[in-house]
Design a protein around this motif. Structure first.
Motif, PDB file in Angstrom:
ATOM      1  N   GLU A  93       0.814  -1.227   0.000  1.00 24.24           N
ATOM      2  CA  GLU A  93       0.000   0.000   0.000  1.00 24.24           C
ATOM      3  C   GLU A  93       0.843   1.270   0.000  1.00 24.24           C
ATOM      4  OE1 GLU A  93      -0.817   0.037   4.844  1.00 24.24           O
ATOM      5  OE2 GLU A  93      -2.436  -0.406   3.448  1.00 24.24           O
ATOM      6  N   ASP A  94       2.145   1.165   0.331  1.00 25.43           N
ATOM      7  CA  ASP A  94       2.998   2.355   0.370  1.00 25.43           C
ATOM      8  C   ASP A  94       3.743   2.588  -0.941  1.00 25.43           C
ATOM      9  OD1 ASP A  94       4.422   0.004   0.814  1.00 25.43           O
ATOM     10  OD2 ASP A  94       5.886   0.928   2.173  1.00 25.43           O
ATOM     11  N   VAL A  95       3.385   1.839  -1.980  1.00 24.84           N
ATOM     12  CA  VAL A  95       4.062   1.953  -3.274  1.00 24.84           C
ATOM     13  C   VAL A  95       3.037   2.287  -4.354  1.00 24.84           C
ATOM     14  CG1 VAL A  95       5.279   0.604  -5.048  1.00 24.84           C
ATOM     15  CG2 VAL A  95       6.000   0.456  -2.657  1.00 24.84           C
ATOM     16  N   GLY A  96       3.431   3.148  -5.316  1.00 25.29           N
ATOM     17  CA  GLY A  96       2.529   3.548  -6.399  1.00 25.29           C
ATOM     18  C   GLY A  96       2.028   2.377  -7.229  1.00 25.29           C
ATOM     19  N   ASP A  97       1.022   2.625  -8.060  1.00 27.04           N
ATOM     20  CA  ASP A  97       0.364   1.500  -8.752  1.00 27.04           C
ATOM     21  C   ASP A  97       0.954   1.176 -10.125  1.00 27.04           C
ATOM     22  OD1 ASP A  97      -0.659   3.442 -10.498  1.00 27.04           O
ATOM     23  OD2 ASP A  97      -2.665   3.411  -9.620  1.00 27.04           O
ATOM     24  N   PHE A  98       1.826   2.034 -10.675  1.00 24.07           N
ATOM     25  CA  PHE A  98       2.505   1.781 -11.957  1.00 24.07           C
ATOM     26  C   PHE A  98       1.522   1.563 -13.112  1.00 24.07           C
ATOM     27  CE2 PHE A  98       6.270   1.136  -9.403  1.00 24.07           C
ATOM     28  CZ  PHE A  98       7.341   1.380 -10.257  1.00 24.07           C
ATOM     29  N   GLU A  99       0.237   1.867 -12.927  1.00 20.05           N
ATOM     30  CA  GLU A  99      -0.737   1.562 -13.984  1.00 20.05           C
ATOM     31  C   GLU A  99      -0.449   2.343 -15.271  1.00 20.05           C
ATOM     32  OE1 GLU A  99      -2.899  -0.798 -14.194  1.00 20.05           O
ATOM     33  OE2 GLU A  99      -2.645  -1.535 -12.141  1.00 20.05           O
ATOM     34  N   THR A 100      -0.053   3.607 -15.147  1.00 20.05           N
ATOM     35  CA  THR A 100       0.270   4.399 -16.342  1.00 20.05           C
ATOM     36  C   THR A 100       1.447   3.796 -17.092  1.00 20.05           C
ATOM     37  OG1 THR A 100      -0.561   6.422 -15.295  1.00 20.05           O
ATOM     38  CG2 THR A 100       0.912   6.698 -17.173  1.00 20.05           C
ATOM     39  N   VAL A 101       2.444   3.365 -16.335  1.00 20.15           N
ATOM     40  CA  VAL A 101       3.640   2.757 -16.945  1.00 20.15           C
ATOM     41  C   VAL A 101       3.264   1.456 -17.645  1.00 20.15           C
ATOM     42  CG1 VAL A 101       5.937   1.799 -16.483  1.00 20.15           C
ATOM     43  CG2 VAL A 101       5.135   3.808 -15.203  1.00 20.15           C
ATOM     44  N   MET A 102       2.501   0.602 -16.973  1.00 27.24           N
ATOM     45  CA  MET A 102       2.144  -0.695 -17.549  1.00 27.24           C
ATOM     46  C   MET A 102       1.267  -0.520 -18.790  1.00 27.24           C
ATOM     47  SD  MET A 102       1.675  -3.191 -14.198  1.00 27.24           S
ATOM     48  CE  MET A 102       0.578  -2.157 -13.235  1.00 27.24           C
ATOM     49  N   THR A 103       0.365   0.448 -18.758  1.00 27.90           N
ATOM     50  CA  THR A 103      -0.482   0.708 -19.928  1.00 27.90           C
ATOM     51  C   THR A 103       0.357   1.165 -21.108  1.00 27.90           C
ATOM     52  OG1 THR A 103      -2.381   1.266 -18.532  1.00 27.90           O
ATOM     53  CG2 THR A 103      -2.409   2.101 -20.796  1.00 27.90           C
ATOM     54  N   TRP A 104       1.288   2.075 -20.854  1.00 30.35           N
ATOM     55  CA  TRP A 104       2.164   2.586 -21.923  1.00 30.35           C
ATOM     56  C   TRP A 104       2.977   1.448 -22.530  1.00 30.35           C
ATOM     57  CZ3 TRP A 104       7.361   2.919 -23.158  1.00 30.35           C
ATOM     58  CH2 TRP A 104       7.717   3.845 -24.137  1.00 30.35           C
ATOM     59  N   LEU A 105       3.581   0.623 -21.699  1.00 28.54           N
ATOM     60  CA  LEU A 105       4.379  -0.500 -22.202  1.00 28.54           C
ATOM     61  C   LEU A 105       3.513  -1.450 -23.033  1.00 28.54           C
ATOM     62  CD1 LEU A 105       6.546  -1.263 -19.038  1.00 28.54           C
ATOM     63  CD2 LEU A 105       7.411  -0.455 -21.255  1.00 28.54           C
ATOM     64  N   ASN A 106       2.316  -1.691 -22.570  1.00 33.19           N
ATOM     65  CA  ASN A 106       1.409  -2.591 -23.294  1.00 33.19           C
ATOM     66  C   ASN A 106       1.018  -1.991 -24.653  1.00 33.19           C
ATOM     67  OD1 ASN A 106      -0.248  -5.137 -22.993  1.00 33.19           O
ATOM     68  ND2 ASN A 106      -1.856  -3.677 -23.511  1.00 33.19           N
ATOM     69  N   ASP A 107       0.814  -0.673 -24.684  1.00 30.81           N
ATOM     70  CA  ASP A 107       0.402  -0.010 -25.924  1.00 30.81           C
ATOM     71  C   ASP A 107       1.547   0.141 -26.921  1.00 30.81           C
ATOM     72  OD1 ASP A 107      -2.114   0.226 -24.849  1.00 30.81           O
ATOM     73  OD2 ASP A 107      -1.924   2.359 -24.327  1.00 30.81           O
ATOM     74  N   LYS A 108       2.779   0.201 -26.441  1.00 26.54           N
ATOM     75  CA  LYS A 108       3.929   0.492 -27.309  1.00 26.54           C
ATOM     76  C   LYS A 108       4.755  -0.750 -27.658  1.00 26.54           C
ATOM     77  CE  LYS A 108       3.150   4.958 -27.143  1.00 26.54           C
ATOM     78  NZ  LYS A 108       2.723   5.714 -28.344  1.00 26.54           N
ATOM     79  N   MET A 109       4.266  -1.930 -27.331  1.00 30.64           N
ATOM     80  CA  MET A 109       5.054  -3.151 -27.536  1.00 30.64           C
ATOM     81  C   MET A 109       5.455  -3.348 -28.995  1.00 30.64           C
ATOM     82  SD  MET A 109       3.558  -6.303 -25.300  1.00 30.64           S
ATOM     83  CE  MET A 109       1.859  -6.005 -25.720  1.00 30.64           C
ATOM     84  N   PRO A 110       6.755  -3.508 -29.265  1.00 33.77           N
ATOM     85  CA  PRO A 110       7.188  -3.865 -30.625  1.00 33.77           C
ATOM     86  C   PRO A 110       7.162  -5.383 -30.806  1.00 33.77           C
ATOM     87  CG  PRO A 110       9.101  -3.497 -29.241  1.00 33.77           C
ATOM     88  CD  PRO A 110       7.888  -3.287 -28.358  1.00 33.77           C
ATOM     89  N   GLU A 111       7.346  -5.816 -32.027  1.00 33.97           N
ATOM     90  CA  GLU A 111       7.552  -7.240 -32.291  1.00 33.97           C
ATOM     91  C   GLU A 111       8.936  -7.637 -31.792  1.00 33.97           C
ATOM     92  OE1 GLU A 111       5.355  -9.442 -33.758  1.00 33.97           O
ATOM     93  OE2 GLU A 111       3.901  -7.792 -33.596  1.00 33.97           O
TER      94      GLU A 111
END
Length: 354
Positions: A187-205
């Motif tokens: 609970e004392d650590v951020g959720d990284f959701e923005t980071v994970m979404t960006w990585l998922n959206d920008k995935m290369p082959e």
């Protein structure tokens, strides 16, 4: 004369049963005599590494951490198999001497390998290791070259092609590390959701499917004490697999903290990449691409992925500390480190042109 890397005292709570180690060692190596001296290497926050000495003969024993661990993590038997298969085609792998899957011995799987006597560069250059800026650059290039050499290994010829799961490595990594973060978040650590979404959206082959180390750093490289530009060993093959070489480079660069980085990042430095003569991260990428032949126009995805993955590794360790599964005080500030890495990722995302 720079000192050869040595183990130190065993940390409290991580002692080995010396009598059990002795029985196993003498069964594996019948000509051993005397009683073992057991010390522990200070580096690493994951698997535990010990030096076992019989007089002038030295060996290294690797075992998982004590306490509750994830079912698929810290697979000592797999690590030993990978090393045995790689050794004939990548000579920097230490020889495996014995493997133990009998939990009656130490309560876990473990293996014993040869000890490579050399210099290991940890947070700073060791005493007596005085290199000019030009020589530091030469050393740096030599270490990067060994990563390039690994990525050139013929996995099929080495019998390692079955180690991976085929195409889709990048996608599996983003999905897997995101899942691991969510399961280990406190609970004392951020959720990284923005980071994970960006990585998922920008995935290369996938760029390629090659043997990758997945934890290639200076403190996993052994240098010849008589010629520090010569790499004589590469250690810690726990996470080696078949995967994308640029993902492997991104993992390495997460630890590559350079002289002009901001203070909070400097506090995470665990290798001497800040020294005059060391390549910057951008120079490492350019040199690696020139030597390896793998190309990408924009490295942002791989850099941010590497930092995110490091944050998850840190958070998984911190989760164990937070919930009292380990009392190792080295891990007390890991939550702060994870929070910093989230902010670093967000800044890089904001500046990215991807």
């Amino acid at each position: 004369m720079t000192q050869i890397d040595q183990a130190k005292g065993v940390r409290e709570g991580e002692e080995l049963d010396a009598a059990a180690v002795d029985r196993f060692m003498k069964q594996a190596i019948p000509d051993l005599a005397g009683e073992p001296t057991i010390r522990q290497y200070p580096g690493g926050a994951s698997n535990l590494t010990y030096q076992v000495d019989y007089g002038g003969r030295s060996f290294v024993l690797r075992r998982p951490p004590f306490g509750k661990i994830a079912k698929s993590a810290h697979d000592m038997l797999r690590e030993a198999r990978v090393m045995q298969a790689l050794k004939p085609v990548y000579p920097y792998v230490p020889d495996i001497i014995a493997v133990c899957d009998d939990h009656d011995v130490l309560g876990c799987d473990f293996y014993v390998m040869e000890r490579l006597k050399g210099i290991i560069l940890r947070q700073d250059f060791p005493e007596g290791f005085d290199l000019s800026e030009q020589d530091t650059r030469k050393l740096c290039l030599s270490v990067i070259d060994k990563l390039v050499d690994l990525h050139r290994v013929d996995a099929k010829a080495a019998g390692l092609d079955s180690l991976g799961k085929g195409a889709g490595y990048v996608q599996r990594q983003i999905g897997g590390w995101s899942d691991r973060f969510r399961k280990s978040r406190t609970e004392d650590v951020g959720d990284f959701e923005t980071v994970m979404t960006w990585l998922n959206d920008k995935m290369p082959e996938d760029v390629a499917q090659v043997v990758i180390h997945n934890d290639y750093r200076f403190d996993n490289v052994v240098l010849n004490p008589d010629n520090p530009f010569e790499v004589i060993g590469v250690l810690d093959w726990e996470m080696a697999t078949i995967g994308d070489p640029l993902m492997d480079l991104g993992n390495s660069l997460a630890y590559w903290i350079q002289a002009d980085d901001e203070g909070p990042f400097q506090m995470l430095r665990r290798q001497p990449t800040h020294r005059p003569g060391m390549l910057t991260r951008n120079e490492v990428v350019a040199y690696y691409m020139e030597k390896s032949g793998f190309r990408v126009d924009n490295f942002d995805f791989y850099e941010i992925y590497g930092l995110f993955r490091l944050a998850v590794i840190i958070q998984q360790i911190y989760y164990r500390f937070y919930h009292g599964q380990t009392k190792d005080t080295r891990f007390a500030a890991f939550g702060h480190a994870a929070n910093y890495l989230e902010q670093r990722c967000l800044k890089l995302i904001e500046a990215s042109t991807l």
